[in-house]
Design a protein around this motif. Structure first.
Motif, PDB file in Angstrom:
ATOM      1  N   ARG A  13       0.823  -1.294  -0.167  1.00 33.44           N
ATOM      2  CA  ARG A  13       0.085   0.052   0.216  1.00 33.44           C
ATOM      3  C   ARG A  13       0.931   1.065  -0.295  1.00 33.44           C
ATOM      4  NH1 ARG A  13      -4.255  -0.275   4.533  1.00 33.44           N
ATOM      5  NH2 ARG A  13      -2.142  -0.221   6.115  1.00 33.44           N
ATOM      6  N   ARG A  16       1.032   4.343   3.071  1.00 40.30           N
ATOM      7  CA  ARG A  16       0.786   3.904   4.385  1.00 40.30           C
ATOM      8  C   ARG A  16       1.863   3.616   5.163  1.00 40.30           C
ATOM      9  NH1 ARG A  16      -4.867   2.304   3.621  1.00 40.30           N
ATOM     10  NH2 ARG A  16      -5.421   3.905   2.140  1.00 40.30           N
ATOM     11  N   ILE A  17       1.842   2.778   6.494  1.00 40.72           N
ATOM     12  CA  ILE A  17       2.955   2.870   7.239  1.00 40.72           C
ATOM     13  C   ILE A  17       4.293   2.594   6.715  1.00 40.72           C
ATOM     14  CG2 ILE A  17       3.813   1.617   9.325  1.00 40.72           C
ATOM     15  CD1 ILE A  17       1.676   3.505  10.201  1.00 40.72           C
ATOM     16  N   ILE A  18       4.830   1.917   5.972  1.00 41.21           N
ATOM     17  CA  ILE A  18       5.992   1.309   5.543  1.00 41.21           C
ATOM     18  C   ILE A  18       6.527   2.665   4.498  1.00 41.21           C
ATOM     19  CG2 ILE A  18       7.055  -0.115   3.497  1.00 41.21           C
ATOM     20  CD1 ILE A  18       7.254  -1.364   6.502  1.00 41.21           C
ATOM     21  N   PRO A  90       6.304  -4.851   5.224  1.00 43.55           N
ATOM     22  CA  PRO A  90       5.517  -5.315   6.616  1.00 43.55           C
ATOM     23  C   PRO A  90       5.688  -6.792   6.815  1.00 43.55           C
ATOM     24  CG  PRO A  90       4.055  -4.236   4.607  1.00 43.55           C
ATOM     25  CD  PRO A  90       5.554  -4.435   4.153  1.00 43.55           C
ATOM     26  N   VAL A  91       5.315  -6.954   7.976  1.00 41.39           N
ATOM     27  CA  VAL A  91       5.357  -8.359   8.504  1.00 41.39           C
ATOM     28  C   VAL A  91       4.180  -9.062   7.988  1.00 41.39           C
ATOM     29  CG1 VAL A  91       5.823 -10.066  10.561  1.00 41.39           C
ATOM     30  CG2 VAL A  91       7.262  -8.296  10.224  1.00 41.39           C
ATOM     31  N   ASN A  92       3.985 -10.093   7.272  1.00 41.98           N
ATOM     32  CA  ASN A  92       2.726 -10.881   7.151  1.00 41.98           C
ATOM     33  C   ASN A  92       2.980 -12.153   7.218  1.00 41.98           C
ATOM     34  OD1 ASN A  92       1.732  -8.453   6.056  1.00 41.98           O
ATOM     35  ND2 ASN A  92       1.272  -9.036   4.027  1.00 41.98           N
ATOM     36  N   PHE A  93       1.912 -12.863   7.957  1.00 47.16           N
ATOM     37  CA  PHE A  93       2.165 -14.126   8.339  1.00 47.16           C
ATOM     38  C   PHE A  93       3.493 -14.379   8.997  1.00 47.16           C
ATOM     39  CE2 PHE A  93      -1.621 -14.664   5.735  1.00 47.16           C
ATOM     40  CZ  PHE A  93      -2.400 -15.170   6.605  1.00 47.16           C
ATOM     41  N   GLY A  94       3.969 -13.576   9.755  1.00 41.74           N
ATOM     42  CA  GLY A  94       5.286 -13.915  10.404  1.00 41.74           C
ATOM     43  C   GLY A  94       6.728 -13.767   9.860  1.00 41.74           C
ATOM     44  N   SER A 136       7.038  -3.504   9.617  1.00 41.78           N
ATOM     45  CA  SER A 136       5.924  -2.845  10.375  1.00 41.78           C
ATOM     46  C   SER A 136       5.026  -4.075  10.517  1.00 41.78           C
ATOM     47  CB  SER A 136       5.018  -1.983   9.584  1.00 41.78           C
ATOM     48  OG  SER A 136       4.697  -2.422   8.532  1.00 41.78           O
ATOM     49  N   SER A 137       4.176  -3.913  11.838  1.00 46.85           N
ATOM     50  CA  SER A 137       3.301  -5.396  11.974  1.00 46.85           C
ATOM     51  C   SER A 137       2.356  -4.784  12.856  1.00 46.85           C
ATOM     52  CB  SER A 137       4.006  -6.169  12.940  1.00 46.85           C
ATOM     53  OG  SER A 137       4.551  -6.035  14.009  1.00 46.85           O
ATOM     54  N   ALA A 138       1.186  -5.591  12.856  1.00 48.21           N
ATOM     55  CA  ALA A 138       0.150  -5.611  13.705  1.00 48.21           C
ATOM     56  C   ALA A 138       0.513  -5.712  15.305  1.00 48.21           C
ATOM     57  CB  ALA A 138      -0.939  -6.683  13.698  1.00 48.21           C
ATOM     58  N   ALA A 139       1.417  -6.598  15.436  1.00 53.70           N
ATOM     59  CA  ALA A 139       1.947  -6.859  16.962  1.00 53.70           C
ATOM     60  C   ALA A 139       2.837  -5.523  17.446  1.00 53.70           C
ATOM     61  CB  ALA A 139       2.630  -8.092  16.949  1.00 53.70           C
ATOM     62  N   ALA A 174       0.794  -1.202  14.105  1.00 51.66           N
ATOM     63  CA  ALA A 174       0.517  -0.564  12.662  1.00 51.66           C
ATOM     64  C   ALA A 174      -0.717  -0.778  11.771  1.00 51.66           C
ATOM     65  CB  ALA A 174       1.930  -0.845  11.791  1.00 51.66           C
ATOM     66  N   ALA A 175      -1.640  -1.569  12.633  1.00 51.76           N
ATOM     67  CA  ALA A 175      -2.769  -2.108  11.671  1.00 51.76           C
ATOM     68  C   ALA A 175      -4.162  -1.782  12.546  1.00 51.76           C
ATOM     69  CB  ALA A 175      -2.632  -3.636  11.313  1.00 51.76           C
TER      70      ALA A 175
HETATM   71  C1  LIG Z   1      -2.136 -11.118   4.803  1.00 55.98           C
HETATM   72  C2  LIG Z   1      -1.770 -10.321   6.067  1.00 55.98           C
HETATM   73  C3  LIG Z   1      -0.823 -11.006   6.922  1.00 55.98           C
HETATM   74  C4  LIG Z   1      -0.515 -10.295   8.204  1.00 55.98           C
HETATM   75  N1  LIG Z   1       0.289 -11.211   9.135  1.00 55.98           N
HETATM   76  C5  LIG Z   1       0.823 -10.358  10.080  1.00 55.98           C
HETATM   77  C6  LIG Z   1       1.325 -11.080  11.114  1.00 55.98           C
HETATM   78  O1  LIG Z   1       1.666 -12.155  11.277  1.00 55.98           O
HETATM   79  N2  LIG Z   1       1.738 -10.500  12.323  1.00 55.98           N
HETATM   80  C7  LIG Z   1       1.506  -9.192  12.517  1.00 55.98           C
HETATM   81  O2  LIG Z   1       1.790  -8.582  13.608  1.00 55.98           O
HETATM   82  N3  LIG Z   1       0.959  -8.547  11.484  1.00 55.98           N
HETATM   83  C8  LIG Z   1       0.374  -8.863  10.445  1.00 55.98           C
HETATM   84  N4  LIG Z   1      -0.233  -8.534   9.484  1.00 55.98           N
HETATM   85  C9  LIG Z   1      -0.382  -6.892   9.689  1.00 55.98           C
HETATM   86  C10 LIG Z   1       0.392  -5.997   8.627  1.00 55.98           C
HETATM   87  O3  LIG Z   1       1.819  -6.344   9.053  1.00 55.98           O
HETATM   88  C11 LIG Z   1       0.241  -4.577   8.744  1.00 55.98           C
HETATM   89  O4  LIG Z   1      -1.093  -4.517   8.097  1.00 55.98           O
HETATM   90  C12 LIG Z   1       1.362  -3.729   7.929  1.00 55.98           C
HETATM   91  O5  LIG Z   1       2.826  -3.698   8.704  1.00 55.98           O
HETATM   92  C13 LIG Z   1       0.763  -2.323   7.663  1.00 55.98           C
HETATM   93  O6  LIG Z   1       1.600  -1.643   6.733  1.00 55.98           O
HETATM   94  P1  LIG Z   1       1.255  -0.719   5.566  1.00 55.98           P
HETATM   95  O7  LIG Z   1       0.461   0.107   6.262  1.00 55.98           O
HETATM   96  O8  LIG Z   1       2.592  -0.335   4.873  1.00 55.98           O
HETATM   97  O9  LIG Z   1       0.491  -1.568   4.559  1.00 55.98           O
HETATM   98  C14 LIG Z   1      -0.794  -8.886   8.264  1.00 55.98           C
HETATM   99  C15 LIG Z   1      -1.647  -8.287   7.332  1.00 55.98           C
HETATM  100  C16 LIG Z   1      -1.822  -9.001   6.214  1.00 55.98           C
HETATM  101  C17 LIG Z   1      -2.726  -8.255   5.320  1.00 55.98           C
END
Ligand SMILES: Cc1cc2nc3c(=O)[nH]c(=O)nc-3n(C[C@H](O)[C@H](O)[C@H](O)COP(=O)(O)O)c2cc1C
Length: 199
Positions: A13, A16-18, A90-94, A136-139, A174-175
């Motif tokens: 995106r 956004r954050i990154i 971003p960190v996605n699925f770890g 970046s991550s949700a965590a 970040a989510a």
């Molecule tokens: C498919 C998917 C998987 C994700 N997996 C994780 C995860 O494993 N751990 C976590 O902390 N956040 C996870 N997230 C949240 C993203 O890391 C977060 O939305 C992203 O860092 C935001 O970056 P952006 O604003 O630049 O898109 C996931 C998001 C998506 C869409």
């Protein structure tokens, strides 16, 4: 001559954050006189590594030539001409995003690994560039560092590209919102890293 900074962005995106964290790092580098550019991996034609190992058979310190005809050679030429790089995902699925992983696998060309050799050797141990890593991550940010291994993976990637990592910007929580602003504390840290990249 001004220093060249290239950001490799594995986010999906824009704005956004990154992306906004990279904006801050590049803005600070520009204020120090650097010339900056960014490569959005999602917008580029990058094929999957097919494990043909043609690139790893070639001897020498230069990267091996890949038979795939896509944007990778242009991207790598640009990175080789840069003094500093940013690797952002971003960190996605770890772990890092799929598009960043696809890019990383194509860096096999920086290894010498002929058939018959059990494991690859880096072509060079030279680290004459600097790198900053952005994740970046949700965590919470600490979880990225402790649990995901993404920071280690991107440090290793920087090393393959001839860069020494001088900073890791881990942005947690970040989510929470669809359009989330970068917290001031993170913005300040990003600026600091931009200066560190080129000072
Ligand atoms: C498919 C998917 C998987 C994700 N997996 C994780 C995860 O494993 N751990 C976590 O902390 N956040 C996870 N997230 C949240 C993203 O890391 C977060 O939305 C992203 O860092 C935001 O970056 P952006 O604003 O630049 O898109 C996931 C998001 C998506 C869409």
């Amino acid at each position: 001559m001004s220093r060249k900074v290239t950001a490799i962005i594995g986010g999906y995106r824009k704005g956004r954050i990154i992306d906004t964290a990279v904006d801050e790092i590049l803005a600070a580098a520009e204020e120090c006189g650097a010339e900056t550019s960014r490569i959005y991996l999602r917008d580029r034609h990058i094929d999957f590594c097919t494990n043909c190992r043609v690139c790893t058979q070639q001897e020498g310190s230069r990267r091996g030539a890949c038979p795939l005809n896509d944007d990778m050679a242009t991207i790598l030429d640009k990175l080789e001409r840069s003094d500093a790089i940013i690797l952002a995902s971003p960190v996605n699925f770890g772990t890092v995003t799929a598009v960043m992983k696809k890019f990383i696998e194509r860096l096999a060309c920086y290894a010498f690994w002929p058939w018959g050799m059990a494991s690859p050797q880096n072509r060079t141990s030279l680290r004459d560039k600097r790198a900053v890593i952005v994740l970046s991550s949700a965590a919470p940010a600490l979880m990225i560092r402790l649990l995901t291994g993404s920071s280690g993976l991107l440090k290793k990637t920087a090393g393959l590209l001839g860069a020494r990592t001088v900073g890791v910007l881990a942005i947690g929580l970040a989510a929470l919102q669809e359009k989330q602003a970068l917290p001031d504390r993170v913005r300040r840290k990003a600026r600091q890293m931009g200066r560190k990249l080129v000072s």
